[in-house]
Enzyme design. Structure first.
Site, PDB file in Angstrom:
ATOM      1  N   ASP A   1      58.684  67.902  45.062  1.00  0.00           N
ATOM      2  CA  ASP A   1      57.705  66.685  44.417  1.00  0.00           C
ATOM      3  C   ASP A   1      58.539  65.362  44.681  1.00  0.00           C
ATOM      4  O   ASP A   1      59.322  65.218  43.938  1.00  0.00           O
ATOM      5  CB  ASP A   1      57.276  66.672  42.999  1.00  0.00           C
TER       6      ASP A   1
ATOM      7  N   ARG B   1      63.067  63.998  43.550  1.00  0.00           N
ATOM      8  CA  ARG B   1      63.667  65.104  43.136  1.00  0.00           C
ATOM      9  C   ARG B   1      65.319  65.199  43.794  1.00  0.00           C
ATOM     10  O   ARG B   1      66.188  65.718  43.027  1.00  0.00           O
ATOM     11  CB  ARG B   1      62.968  66.108  43.133  1.00  0.00           C
TER      12      ARG B   1
ATOM     13  N   LYS C   1      47.608  63.943  47.483  1.00  0.00           N
ATOM     14  CA  LYS C   1      46.890  64.381  45.989  1.00  0.00           C
ATOM     15  C   LYS C   1      46.518  63.055  45.475  1.00  0.00           C
ATOM     16  O   LYS C   1      46.605  61.963  46.073  1.00  0.00           O
ATOM     17  CB  LYS C   1      48.345  64.800  45.448  1.00  0.00           C
ATOM     18  N   HIS C   2      45.890  63.010  44.320  1.00  0.00           N
ATOM     19  CA  HIS C   2      45.278  64.076  43.463  1.00  0.00           C
ATOM     20  C   HIS C   2      43.799  64.044  43.618  1.00  0.00           C
ATOM     21  O   HIS C   2      43.155  63.354  43.101  1.00  0.00           O
ATOM     22  CB  HIS C   2      45.744  63.910  42.099  1.00  0.00           C
TER      23      HIS C   2
ATOM     24  N   HIS D   1      49.102  65.485  32.156  1.00  0.00           N
ATOM     25  CA  HIS D   1      50.166  66.204  31.608  1.00  0.00           C
ATOM     26  C   HIS D   1      50.121  66.507  30.142  1.00  0.00           C
ATOM     27  O   HIS D   1      50.359  67.533  29.574  1.00  0.00           O
ATOM     28  CB  HIS D   1      51.491  65.476  31.907  1.00  0.00           C
TER      29      HIS D   1
ATOM     30  N   ASP E   1      47.380  71.045  40.965  1.00  0.00           N
ATOM     31  CA  ASP E   1      48.745  70.434  40.283  1.00  0.00           C
ATOM     32  C   ASP E   1      49.222  71.258  39.428  1.00  0.00           C
ATOM     33  O   ASP E   1      48.676  72.425  38.980  1.00  0.00           O
ATOM     34  CB  ASP E   1      47.935  68.918  39.397  1.00  0.00           C
TER      35      ASP E   1
END
Length: 496
Positions: A75, A83, A175-176, A188, A260
């Site tokens: 990601d 990351r 995305k998304h 989340h 996701d």
């Protein structure tokens, strides 16, 4: 081997093929290597797996020694969501900064350089770009991750990003879907709901995905959002109407569909990860992203067993699971045949991220601005980071300003008395107040009121979405909190 045993083995291999699990540590655990030999086709990397580019390259080489065409996903949006540079901040500004510049050639170049660095580390599948139109200014999870609030702008930069990233041999994952920009809830934590009619969705949210498909995006990621105009019962990730009828049928998309993170509360807290995995594959998803918070062999076994049992129980067709696994393997073949020569560095453009951040900087001065020449006090008015960004990645301008003005001091403040606390900590030093999304946090606006009333020479640096009116002796809108955005702002503060 009996016919039943062969069928079971095929089912298990297909079930493993559709999973994209993470793991802990900076080297591949034995269980992961073993599962690659048993049919696992993808591995997901997160910040916890990254120390240095050389370490990541060694890790991915070990994975490929077990399975040459393994998909190694990450990601890596650049900007706030990084990351590879989780502990230092990104060398690339995020989408909002690129949208603010609005130079599709620059966006393409940034994505190509980011892709080149991923490929050099052995990563060949990137869960980016975000094609969400940030139509809700209070959106807690998209914000600077979007190219902006304009549909056409988001569409043209999404296409440019896909083209640039894939020119480096790294598969893009747009995305998304069908668009997370008009939400006020972070998936989340819970299931966001978008209550607009189908015409608005078609004219606003779906346009960037059409552009991504036209640009050849190898993958699309679904959103855990409920859109009643499309499906009143199930979130997009679990909806056949959204994934099969709309994305495959109406939009004509034939690439990989990945979910996701299945462990996000929008799915795990309502359906559970096993049931959610089965429903997602049945709805038309081809791959299950899992591992942001779940990273053990037991999770992989639970999910693969759930898929096999669903086929045996008649809840999931064997053909649908096989089709999903084939799409994963097809993308793996694409990355294997489009692998760049990482030894050829003639296409490298290491400064493109900083150039983009400088161009994205918006400067508003109350009058004639005199650059800061003595070490200031940097006050970070810090909101809680959303989970996609994480709290490991540093943000702000203190580190970059210290490089230019040694002796710079900094502190982090939050809450109703933050303004007075800033004044007490700063003393007589010039104050640089750094904020993110002032418009979303009343306490932050009140703190700035207090600081500016006492110290009108305060400099304000907005590193989120710049919707609040510019104020302070100098107001800098960076359109993101990447390290290079902090450097561009520090240069403006110091007049260099």
């Amino acid at each position: 081997m009996t016919t039943i045993a062969r069928a079971t083995d095929t089912l298990t291999r297909d079930a493993l093929a559709v999973l994209q699990p993470g793991f802990t540590g900076t080297t591949a655990p034995d269980w992961l290597l073993r599962r690659l030999g048993e049919g696992l086709a993808s591995v997901a990397l997160f910040g916890r797996n990254v120390r240095t580019p050389e370490q990541v390259a060694a890790l991915t080489a070990r994975l490929r020694a077990e399975r040459e065409d393994v998909l190694v996903a990450i990601d890596e949006e650049g900007g706030d969501v990084t990351r590879l540079e989780v502990r230092t901040g990104s060398s690339f500004p995020g989408n909002l900064a690129l949208g603010a510049v609005d130079d599709v050639g620059l966006t393409r170049a940034v994505a190509a350089e980011l892709g080149r660095r991923l490929a050099e580390c052995g990563v060949n599948f990137n869960w980016a770009p975000s094609a969400d139109v940030n139509s809700n200014p209070d959106n807690p999870v998209i914000g600077v991750r979007s190219f902006g609030s304009g549909t056409d702008l988001v569409a043209r930069h999404t296409a440019a990003y896909v083209t640039g990233l894939q020119s480096s041999g790294v598969a893009a994952c747009t995305k998304h879907f069908p668009g997370h920009g008009d939400t006020a809830v972070d998936s989340h934590h819970a299931v966001p709901r978008i209550d607009v009619d189908a015409a608005v969705l078609a004219e606003r949210d779906l346009v960037p995905f059409r552009a991504a498909i036209a640009a050849g995006s190898r993958a699309v990621m679904s959103a855990h959002i409920l859109v009643p105009a499309l499906d009143p019962d199930r979130p997009a990730t679990l909806s056949r109407r959204v994934l099969t009828d709309l994305l495959r049928g109406e939009l004509g998309y034939d690439g990989l569909i990945v979910t996701d993170g299945i462990e996000m509360k929008a799915i795990a807290g309502t359906y559970g990860i096993e049931r959610g995995t089965v429903l997602a594959i049945a709805a038309g998803a081809d791959a299950i992203c899992v591992g942001g918070g779940l990273s053990d062999e037991g999770t992989v076994r639970r999910l693969s067993d759930a898929l096999v049992e669903a086929v045996r129980a008649g809840e999931l067709s064997e053909e649908r699971l096989a089709d999903a696994a084939d799409r994963v393997r097809g993308l793996a073949r694409w990355t294997a045949t489009n692998r760049p020569d990482v030894g050829a560095r003639d296409t490298a453009d290491g400064d493109v991220g900083l150039r983009a951040a400088r161009r994205a900087l918006r400067v508003t001065a109350a009058g004639e601005y005199t650059p800061v020449t003595e070490a200031p006090y940097v006050a970070a008015l810090a909101p809680v980071a959303n989970i996609a960004v994480g709290d490991e990645t540093p943000w702000g301008i203190a580190a970059e300003l210290t490089r230019l003005l040694p002796g710079t001091e900094t502190g982090s403040f939050t809450g109703p008395d933050a303004g007075n606390e800033v004044l007490a900590a700063a003393g007589k030093r010039r104050i640089v107040a750094v904020v993110r999304d002032e418009h979303r946090h009343p306490w932050m606006g009140a703190a700035l009121d207090t600081v500016l009333a006492a110290r009108p020479d305060t400099i304000v640096v907005e590193m989120g979405v710049p919707r609040a009116e510019p104020r302070g002796s100098l107001h800098l809108a960076t359109h993101g909190a990447a390290r290079v955005c902090g450097r561009a702002a520090a240069e403006a503060v110091a007049g260099v």
